[in-house]
Enzyme design. Structure first.
Site: not given
Ligand code: PLP
Length: 508
Positions: A94, A209, A261, A289, A320, A349
């Site tokens: 990439r 899943s 997606s 999405h 998004k 975090t």
């Protein structure tokens, strides 16, 4: 005779630091030092053997060579180079585009591309409705920076939890009609942290899943180490088949996305939830999405279909359609409190910063308002226009029922070349290849928005036709100058609107 020195060390320590130990202490050992001596090192004696007057047989030559080989430092660069070369060989390496998306009036959805800042139209941003540059969202973020600064300053537990953090969580809970919500640094983290925590702590939990699930959910399920079954993408029959073989009374999670997606497919939400509940499973549904884009208030497919109550845990992103960054889950108070209390990905975090909190809050409110509804209507109209324009031009497209419009071009090299040709013509769309999609299923993924105009789409279609020709990619072009090649009938796609979007500035 076991080495009294090594024997006194913990096994894991020896495994991890064997090479360092060998280098540092090898000379003191009468067996290992023989290998070193041949490299011109001084002879030394093992203090243990000296003291105990022990006699040690010669070690076989292969053994000392093997030890010397292991003492050499690992060639990290060689390893990384091999990894990168393999990616380059199969064209999945990439190279990120440098695109600065413009936010000023009249500029969106254009960007400055490359080092020479060439102006291009962006077709692949997930800022689906342009919320990132809406004046109400921008103002909220700027004013939060002025009042509270740029960073949160700590974890949620240590100085990073503000009134605004909790306000955003209640707004999200309200949007999804759930008692509670929890925000994370991203939805990747939300999915990973929630699934890994729940599937790990629920005793004997089994996960079901969807085969098309996003990497974040796969990662979470894997990290939990819970047993899992994969059902065919959006296939309720297969889900039922697998669940019907599951033991009774055991906790189960059924995990899937509403809007896929990369294909734009929408799942049979109600059917999948009903089956999951029939077998006593909890449903974990990723609406990443769909949030901001579907339903009266932009809560997603659950809201659009009036089935929000069938979703036990919904996950969404602020990055998004809501134009910011961050992710969240919403569900029952006890479940959310459990994840809040136990998920390391949430606990350890830094919290989301003030401009993101304020911007997200403004975006959620904007997209729940009348203006949000008109943005969504315009969004769907321009999506239809693109799909019809592709059809009429004879260009390929995958059968998406949502706002995601994938144009298949098999082969990582071919898709990259078409993307490059389009870029030269002023249209930026990212080539999607492995591992985001399977090899052979490469595509251009278009995400037109309410700020794209019909003229932009017409220009894109012309550029696509030229780019397909330029790269010798066949497609069934049946229109010549707007007229069908076969029957001479004139084709026209109804233009959804002529005027560019103007902000009413009344986000209620
Ligand atoms: N879930 C799905 C289906 C996604 O496509 C993505 C990101 O592309 C995520 C989760 C992660 O969301 P975020 O970008 O907020 O980390």
């Amino acid at each position: 005779m076991p080495c009294p020195f090594m024997g006194s060390l913990n096994q894991a320590f020896v495994r991890n630091y064997g090479t360092v130990l060998m280098k540092q202490y090898g000379n003191f050992c009468p067996i290992i030092s023989r290998g070193f001596r041949s490299l011109g090192q001084d002879e030394t004696k093992c203090p243990f053997i000296q003291k105990n007057n022990a006699v040690v047989a010669d070690a076989p030559k292969e053994m000392t060579e093997d030890i010397v080989e292991r003492a050499r430092p690992y060639s990290y660069d060689k390893f990384f180079n091999e990894q990168i070369s393999a990616k380059k060989r199969d064209y999945s390496y990439r190279v990120f585009r440098k695109v600065s998306r413009l936010a000023a009036d009249g500029m969106y959805p254009q960007a400055l591309e490359g080092l020479d800042n060439r102006r291009v139209t962006v077709w692949c941003a997930n800022d689906y409705l342009g919320a990132s540059r809406h004046p109400a969202v921008q103002d909220a973020a700027v004013s939060a920076i002025k009042s509270y600064g740029t960073g949160a300053g700590g974890t949620r537990n240590i100085a990073g939890n503000s009134q605004m953090t909790e306000k955003l969580e209640s707004e999200i809970a309200k949007l999804h009609k759930k008692p509670a919500a929890l925000i994370f640094s991203s939805c990747f983290v939300a999915n990973d942290a929630t699934l890994s925590t729940l599937a790990k702590i629920l005793p004997g939990c089994i996960v079901y899943s969807d085969a098309g699930n996003h990497a974040s959910m796969i990662q979470g399920i894997r990290n939990s180490r819970a047993p899992k079954h994969i059902f065919r993408h959006n296939d309720p029959k297969h889900l039922r088949e697998l669940l019907s073989q599951s033991p009774e009374g055991v906790p189960k999670l059924v995990v899937f996305e509403t809007v896929h997606s990369m294909s734009g497919a929408i799942c049979p939400l109600e059917e999948m939830c009903n089956i999951a509940h029939e077998y006593g499973a909890l449903t974990f549904v990723d609406e990443v999405h769909a949030v901001g884009l579907y339903g009266k208030h932009g809560a997603g497919i659950g809201e659009e279909r009036g089935k929000e109550h069938k979703i036990d845990i919904v996950s969404g992103t602020l990055g998004k359609a809501f134009g910011n960054v961050g992710g969240y889950i919403a569900g029952s108070s006890l479940l959310v409190d459990t994840v809040r209390s136990l998920a390391p990905g949430f606990i350890f975090t830094t919290a989301l910063p003030p401009p993101v909190l304020a911007g997200s809050l403004a975006a959620i409110r904007l997209l729940a308002s009348e203006e949000g509804r008109s943005l969504r209507a315009r969004h769907q109209a321009i999506v239809r226009y693109l799909k019809l324009s592709l059809l009429v031009a004879g260009l390929p497209q995958m059968p998406s029922v949502s706002h995601i419009v994938p144009v298949p071009i098999a082969g990582a090299q071919a898709v990259a070349r078409v993307a490059e040709s389009l870029m030269r013509r002023g249209h930026y769309v990212q080539a999607i290849n492995h591992p985001t999609v399977a090899r052979g299923a490469e595509r251009l993924r278009f995400a037109p928005g309410p700020h794209h105009t019909p003229d932009m789409i017409d220009s894109l279609i012309t550029a696509l036709i030229e780019s397909f020709h330029e790269n010798n990619i066949n497609f069934n072009q049946f229109l010549v100058n707007g007229t069908c090649r076969e029957c001479s009938m004139e084709y026209k796609v109804e233009v959804p609107y002529e005027e560019p979007y103007k902000y009413p500035m009344i986000a209620a």
